[in-house]
Design an enzyme around this catalytic site. Structure first.
Site, PDB file in Angstrom:
ATOM      1  N   HIS A   1      31.522  27.176  16.564  1.00  0.00           N
ATOM      2  CA  HIS A   1      32.369  28.331  16.923  1.00  0.00           C
ATOM      3  C   HIS A   1      32.450  28.556  18.431  1.00  0.00           C
ATOM      4  CE1 HIS A   1      28.289  29.641  17.080  1.00  0.00           C
ATOM      5  NE2 HIS A   1      28.661  30.729  17.732  1.00  0.00           N
ATOM      6  N   ASP A   2      31.717  27.788  19.218  1.00  0.00           N
ATOM      7  CA  ASP A   2      31.752  27.938  20.681  1.00  0.00           C
ATOM      8  C   ASP A   2      32.519  26.818  21.365  1.00  0.00           C
ATOM      9  OD1 ASP A   2      30.070  30.180  20.593  1.00  0.00           O
ATOM     10  OD2 ASP A   2      28.267  28.931  20.694  1.00  0.00           O
TER      11      ASP A   2
ATOM     12  N   ASP B   1      21.898  32.827  10.881  1.00  0.00           N
ATOM     13  CA  ASP B   1      21.862  32.777  12.338  1.00  0.00           C
ATOM     14  C   ASP B   1      20.826  33.791  12.809  1.00  0.00           C
ATOM     15  OD1 ASP B   1      22.819  32.317  15.063  1.00  0.00           O
ATOM     16  OD2 ASP B   1      24.686  31.695  14.109  1.00  0.00           O
TER      17      ASP B   1
ATOM     18  N   ASP C   1      19.748  31.113  17.744  1.00  0.00           N
ATOM     19  CA  ASP C   1      20.711  31.285  18.826  1.00  0.00           C
ATOM     20  C   ASP C   1      20.034  31.224  20.203  1.00  0.00           C
ATOM     21  OD1 ASP C   1      23.552  32.212  19.396  1.00  0.00           O
ATOM     22  OD2 ASP C   1      22.449  33.797  20.416  1.00  0.00           O
TER      23      ASP C   1
ATOM     24  N   GLU D   1      19.534  26.316  18.877  1.00  0.00           N
ATOM     25  CA  GLU D   1      20.607  26.042  19.832  1.00  0.00           C
ATOM     26  C   GLU D   1      19.942  25.877  21.194  1.00  0.00           C
ATOM     27  OE1 GLU D   1      24.734  27.874  21.645  1.00  0.00           O
ATOM     28  OE2 GLU D   1      23.078  29.191  21.150  1.00  0.00           O
TER      29      GLU D   1
HETATM   30  C1  GLC Z   1      25.243  31.357  21.348  1.00  0.00           C
HETATM   31  C2  GLC Z   1      26.307  31.590  20.319  1.00  0.00           C
HETATM   32  C3  GLC Z   1      27.486  32.216  21.008  1.00  0.00           C
HETATM   33  C4  GLC Z   1      27.048  33.534  21.598  1.00  0.00           C
HETATM   34  C5  GLC Z   1      25.825  33.383  22.489  1.00  0.00           C
HETATM   35  C6  GLC Z   1      25.169  34.684  22.728  1.00  0.00           C
HETATM   36  O1  GLC Z   1      25.641  30.462  22.325  1.00  0.00           O
HETATM   37  O2  GLC Z   1      26.611  30.406  19.657  1.00  0.00           O
HETATM   38  O3  GLC Z   1      28.568  32.373  20.153  1.00  0.00           O
HETATM   39  O4  GLC Z   1      28.081  34.077  22.357  1.00  0.00           O
HETATM   40  O5  GLC Z   1      24.840  32.557  21.909  1.00  0.00           O
HETATM   41  O6  GLC Z   1      24.556  35.158  21.556  1.00  0.00           O
END
Ligand code: GLC
Ligand code: CA
Length: 554
Positions: free
Chosen positions: A326-327, A98, A202, A256
């Site tokens: 995980h979100d 990540d 991310d 992402e």
């Molecule tokens: C992304 C991650 C999440 C995190 C956010 C800030 O959305 O998947 O878990 O809280 O970024 O890093």
């Protein structure tokens, strides 16, 4: 040269804190992962995406990094990491790390320096501005943090504000500064030189902010998006990172891409642009959520229209397929409605519906045994986002009740309860006290029970799907044609290539459904079925959550 191995990959996502604890401190760790490598291999996946394992004060469970070149104390050591990576590679499993590069932790040395004085060389690593209003006591603009509240934090020491699109312990990096971009490329190279195979980037769409940081259009939850989602210099920054790092290795990147539209996607992922290989688009995950947070009713046709649209990405673009991470809350229930006693059928149906599409599938830990959402009391929520939602909501009438109702469906905590290995003490996750409550469902839903379930093993079904899809030219490259996108019970589509056609049908309802097929698709045999066998005919009678793949006879 890139081999583009990811086109034939199935990726398993590990959220290390909740995966497996090896030393009884209640926190999952790298040695825990090492102990489960055979399990992961057995699932038939060939890549792992590992959520952050770097040094972090854990305000956002590792998404707030204080040292990019070291391992979080709770997770182990660099020697453990090297052993884990070797163990994966020996098993033919690639590792994607990540990369959290939109922001760091406020405890990162860069930020400690940055906040210390206005003329510190690191000042410009972050986004500092004077406040508005008399004495500068109002934030520089109206942007909101994705976790709620203003995106700005006042810092006494120098009397200025810093930008944080997430928690105040996650200050945004200033990508306008070439030194910052070089640091990020160096970090990528550091890990790739160790043998890592790629990155999940991310919130990468947020890295470029519009000059002058103008106020956003009114939006109480997500204000400012139009000024930083795929901002003005986004493509330039990513191409540069690609050239200075990723392209030098046989790597895979997935960004992402919160807020990205189908129309904008090709500019981010077309091979010729040499930016990212793929993105996670969230449009399908927003079909039952307003602004990504407020739940509303799931409707199959809305969902399948979006999925089918993303199947039509232009030549030279590659898609990803996922329902969980995980979100997100768990997919069972969310996309299936109440599954009652048919948890196996519902879970495997979702697997078929997703994995027979074109793209790289991602399976989130626990999805392969059909883990489900948890019932939390207010005090059980540990996620920084949930806590912030509660604290803001409690200031408005009925706020708390509304927040409670939203979180019951939407909280990220649902995905973060520890992995359920056995029905024994602490679900076999730890011999100590788990860092987060276990979902009481572990008594019945756990790896051990699933593996013993024979024909009703969700794990075994996933494994069969993976074996079927990896290396299958029709699944990899075949055309995708949806059948009836107005149907609210059944998702049907064909995949064809080289004169061969596969028909995929998935009944999303916990009741029987009939599905009419055109004559040219009415003859064939089932190659995959979650009922141990399915029969094809022009008027298909599908059982609750029945899902099948048929090889069509000409
Ligand atoms: C992304 C991650 C999440 C995190 C956010 C800030 O959305 O998947 O878990 O809280 O970024 O890093
Ligand atoms: Ca541990």
């Amino acid at each position: 040269m890139k081999s583009r191995w990811y086109k034939d990959a199935v990726v398993y996502q590990i959220y290390p804190r909740s995966f497996c604890d090896s030393n009884g401190d209640g926190i999952g760790d790298l040695r825990g992962i090492i102990s489960k490598l055979d399990y992961i291999k057995d699932l038939g996946v060939n890549a792992v995406w590992l959520s952050p394992i770097y040094k972090s004060p854990n305000d956002d469970n590792g998404y707030d990094i204080s040292n990019y070149r070291d391992i979080m104390d709770e997770f182990g050591t660099m020697a453990d990491f090297d052993e884990m990576l070797k163990g994966m590679h020996e098993r033919g499993i690639k590792l994607i790390m990540d990369l959290v590069a939109n922001h760091t932790s406020d405890e990162h040395e860069w930020f400690v320096q940055s906040r210390s004085s206005k003329d510190n060389p690191y000042r410009d690593y972050y986004i500092w501005r004077k406040g508005r209003g008399k004495n500068g006591k109002k934030p520089p603009n109206n942007w909101t943090s994705r976790f709620g509240g203003s995106a700005w934090q006042y810092d006494e020491k120098t009397g200025e504000w810093y930008l944080h699109l997430f928690s105040k312990k996650q200050p945004d990096l200033n990508w306008e500064n070439p030194a910052v971009r070089k640091e990020i490329a160096d970090i990528c190279n550091f890990w790739m030189d160790k043998g890592v195979d790629g990155f999940r980037c991310d919130v990468i769409t947020y890295i470029s902010k519009e000059k002058g940081l103008p106020n956003g259009k009114f939006n109480p939850i997500m204000c400012g998006d139009e000024h930083f989602v795929v901002g003005p210099r986004y493509h330039e920054f990513i191409h540069e990172l690609n050239q200075n790092s990723w392209s030098k290795y046989d790597s895979y990147t997935v960004g992402e891409s919160t807020g990205i539209t189908f129309e904008k996607a090709p500019d981010c992922i077309a091979e010729k642009r040499q930016e990212l290989d793929t993105i996670f688009g969230f449009e399908h995950m927003c079909t039952d959520m307003y602004m990504e947070v407020i739940p509303h009713k799931f409707k199959l046709s809305r969902f399948t229209k979006v999925l089918s649209k993303w199947q039509t990405l232009p030549e030279g673009c590659w898609n990803t397929l996922f329902l969980e991470n995980h979100d997100q809350p768990r997919s069972l229930g969310r996309f299936t409605g109440d599954y009652g006693d048919n948890r196996y059928e519902a879970a495997t149906m979702l697997a078929v519906a997703m994995q027979m599409q074109k793209g790289t599938p991602f399976v989130y830990q626990g999805q392969e045994i059909g883990m489900v959402n948890c019932k939390f009391r207010d005090e059980d929520y540990l996620d920084v986002m949930a806590r912030q939602v509660f604290s803001i909501a409690s200031k408005i009438p009925f706020g708390k009740a509304i927040a409670r109702a939203c979180l019951a469906k939407r909280a990220r905590d649902h995905a973060r309860t520890p992995m359920q290995w056995t029905a024994g003490e602490n679900a076999g996750f730890t011999s100590g006290k788990p860092w987060m409550m276990l979902n009481p469902s572990y008594k019945t839903i756990n790896v051990e029970a699933d593996l013993k379930a024979g024909e009703k093993s969700i794990f075994a079904f996933y494994k069969r799907l993976h074996a079927f899809r990896i290396g299958n030219e029709i699944i990899k490259n075949g055309d995708f044609v949806p059948l009836d996108l107005t149907n609210n019970s059944v998702f049907g589509y064909t995949r064809s290539c080289g004169g061969k056609t596969l028909l995929v049908v998935a009944n999303f309802k916990n009741k029987k459904a009939t599905y009419s097929l055109p004559a040219n698709l009415a003859k064939g045999r089932a190659v995959i079925s979650n009922y141990g066998g399915s029969t094809l005919s022009a008027e298909l009678d599908l059982r609750p959550y029945e899902a099948a793949v048929f090889e069509i006879e000409k």
